[in-house]
Design an enzyme around this catalytic site. Structure first.
Site, PDB file in Angstrom:
ATOM      1  N   ARG A  64       0.831  -1.207   0.000  1.00 33.60           N
ATOM      2  CA  ARG A  64       0.000   0.000   0.000  1.00 33.60           C
ATOM      3  C   ARG A  64       0.866   1.258   0.000  1.00 33.60           C
ATOM      4  O   ARG A  64       0.551   2.249  -0.672  1.00 33.60           O
ATOM      5  CB  ARG A  64      -0.915  -0.016   1.227  1.00 33.60           C
ATOM      6  N   HIS A  68       0.547   4.125  -2.802  1.00 33.77           N
ATOM      7  CA  HIS A  68       0.256   5.515  -2.448  1.00 33.77           C
ATOM      8  C   HIS A  68       1.372   6.444  -2.887  1.00 33.77           C
ATOM      9  O   HIS A  68       1.119   7.621  -3.175  1.00 33.77           O
ATOM     10  CB  HIS A  68       0.010   5.635  -0.946  1.00 33.77           C
ATOM     11  N   SER A  78       8.074  10.370  -2.430  1.00 31.63           N
ATOM     12  CA  SER A  78       7.558  11.543  -1.716  1.00 31.63           C
ATOM     13  C   SER A  78       6.681  11.176  -0.526  1.00 31.63           C
ATOM     14  O   SER A  78       6.566  11.947   0.428  1.00 31.63           O
ATOM     15  CB  SER A  78       6.783  12.451  -2.679  1.00 31.63           C
ATOM     16  N   ASN A  96      -3.732   8.812   4.152  1.00 25.85           N
ATOM     17  CA  ASN A  96      -2.518   8.259   4.743  1.00 25.85           C
ATOM     18  C   ASN A  96      -2.446   8.400   6.260  1.00 25.85           C
ATOM     19  O   ASN A  96      -1.831   7.578   6.932  1.00 25.85           O
ATOM     20  CB  ASN A  96      -1.285   8.953   4.142  1.00 25.85           C
ATOM     21  N   HIS A 195      -6.283  -6.116  -2.121  1.00 25.26           N
ATOM     22  CA  HIS A 195      -7.077  -6.184  -0.890  1.00 25.26           C
ATOM     23  C   HIS A 195      -7.324  -7.622  -0.441  1.00 25.26           C
ATOM     24  O   HIS A 195      -8.075  -7.859   0.502  1.00 25.26           O
ATOM     25  CB  HIS A 195      -8.412  -5.460  -1.086  1.00 25.26           C
ATOM     26  N   THR A 196      -6.687  -8.552  -1.090  1.00 24.71           N
ATOM     27  CA  THR A 196      -6.735  -9.938  -0.607  1.00 24.71           C
ATOM     28  C   THR A 196      -5.898 -10.092   0.659  1.00 24.71           C
ATOM     29  O   THR A 196      -6.014 -11.106   1.357  1.00 24.71           O
ATOM     30  CB  THR A 196      -6.243 -10.913  -1.690  1.00 24.71           C
TER      31      THR A 196
END
Length: 317
Positions: A64, A68, A78, A96, A195-196
């Site tokens: 993730r 992001h 960043s 976040n 998302h598993t």
């Protein structure tokens, strides 16, 4: 949430700015550090394994964190930057804040890489490699990683708030955000399969449990047995907002295609996930991935390459 300048990936990126030449698309190469840091892959792999051994959530967290980072103005590290006098960074953006984690793991890896290869490897390349390694260790697919990215010197809370997809947004708005990044509908469906693994805080889906769209009733599309369990885990009080619930109860820490089978059974946790069944194109892809895990793995790897490429997320040269 991040460390206070314990290592150089945060606050000020001393990592590589004096070493790397100005970024260009052609400069990226799979063997970019082959001579300058031949032990890079081994160091990243070992430290990711150590992190996963002590924290089963780190696979989802690093994946993730990488997503992001790349989704906001391209993969430039960043998301790792703390706020400074000159800018408000991405860490405290709504998607976040008190949610994205894994910073300390990247700090640790950077420290080990820095000792072996001082001022050579960028923080963003470390994050990109770590995301790949942790997915493989969790049972997911391998994909080749281009290296030679240059670390960013600034970050934007505003950009993160505006550009990152939200679980509260409708499918068409999320799809539009992917399109802007050079990612298509297939990329959206296959990357949602991340998302598993991992968890979600109750506030991200509680609107489905008690008063869906101000109806006074739960979301009628949510499986009834799942609804009962979620209402117990996430009661309708503010105190439960940050309680964690598995995104995929069948494979919390193991990468697989159970996520898509859940969607087929109206058991997607986030409304934005279950919404993939509301569109004929995306629902057909969901069905295919639910039946053919190898197809999911193949396409997930391809979309991760696309996400991490300069063209895939509209990098700025």
């Amino acid at each position: 949430m991040a460390s206070r300048s314990l290592f150089p990936c945060l606050t000020v990126l001393f990592c590589v700015m004096s070493v790397l030449a100005p970024f260009s698309v052609g400069q990226l190469d799979y063997s970019y550090y082959e001579r300058a840091c031949p032990s890079l892959h081994r160091i990243v792999r070992w430290n990711v394994w150590e992190a996963l051994r002590s924290d089963s959530r780190i696979a989802a967290s690093l994946l993730r964190l990488h997503f992001h980072d790349c989704f906001v103005n391209g993969c430039d590290g960043s998301v790792l930057l703390d706020d400074t006098y000159y800018f408000n960074g991405e860490k405290n953006a709504a998607p976040n804040r008190n949610s994205v984690r894994g910073y300390e793991t990247i700090d640790i890896i950077k420290a080990h890489v820095g000792r072996a290869c001082p001022s050579t490897v960028s923080c963003v390349d470390i994050l990109t490699l770590a995301a790949r390694e942790v997915v493989v260790m969790a049972g997911g697919p391998f994909w080749p990683v281009l290296l030679g990215r240059r670390d960013g010197l600034s970050a934007s809370e505003k950009a993160a708030n505006e550009q990152l997809p939200s679980p509260f947004e409708p499918l068409d708005k999320i799809a539009a955000k992917f399109t802007v990044k050079g990612l298509d509908l297939r990329d959206l469906v296959v990357l949602s399969g991340a998302h598993t693994i991992g968890f979600a805080q109750c506030f991200t889906f509680k609107g489905r449990l008690f008063n869906y769209q101000d109806s006074g009733k739960p979301d009628p599309n949510l499986d009834s047995s799942m609804l009962s369990n979620l209402q117990c885990t996430c009661p309708d009080t503010d105190e439960s907002n940050t309680t964690l619930t598995p995104l995929d109860i069948q494979s919390v820490t193991r990468f697989g295609n159970a996520y898509y089978r859940n969607l087929m059974n109206n058991s997607g946790l986030l409304e934005s996930d279950q919404a993939l069944m509301s569109n004929s194109q995306t629902s057909d892809m969901v069905k295919s991935y639910s039946l053919y895990p190898h197809l999911f793995y193949k396409n997930f790897a391809a979309s991760m390459v696309k996400l991490g490429s300069p063209h895939g997320t509209n990098w700025k040269n």
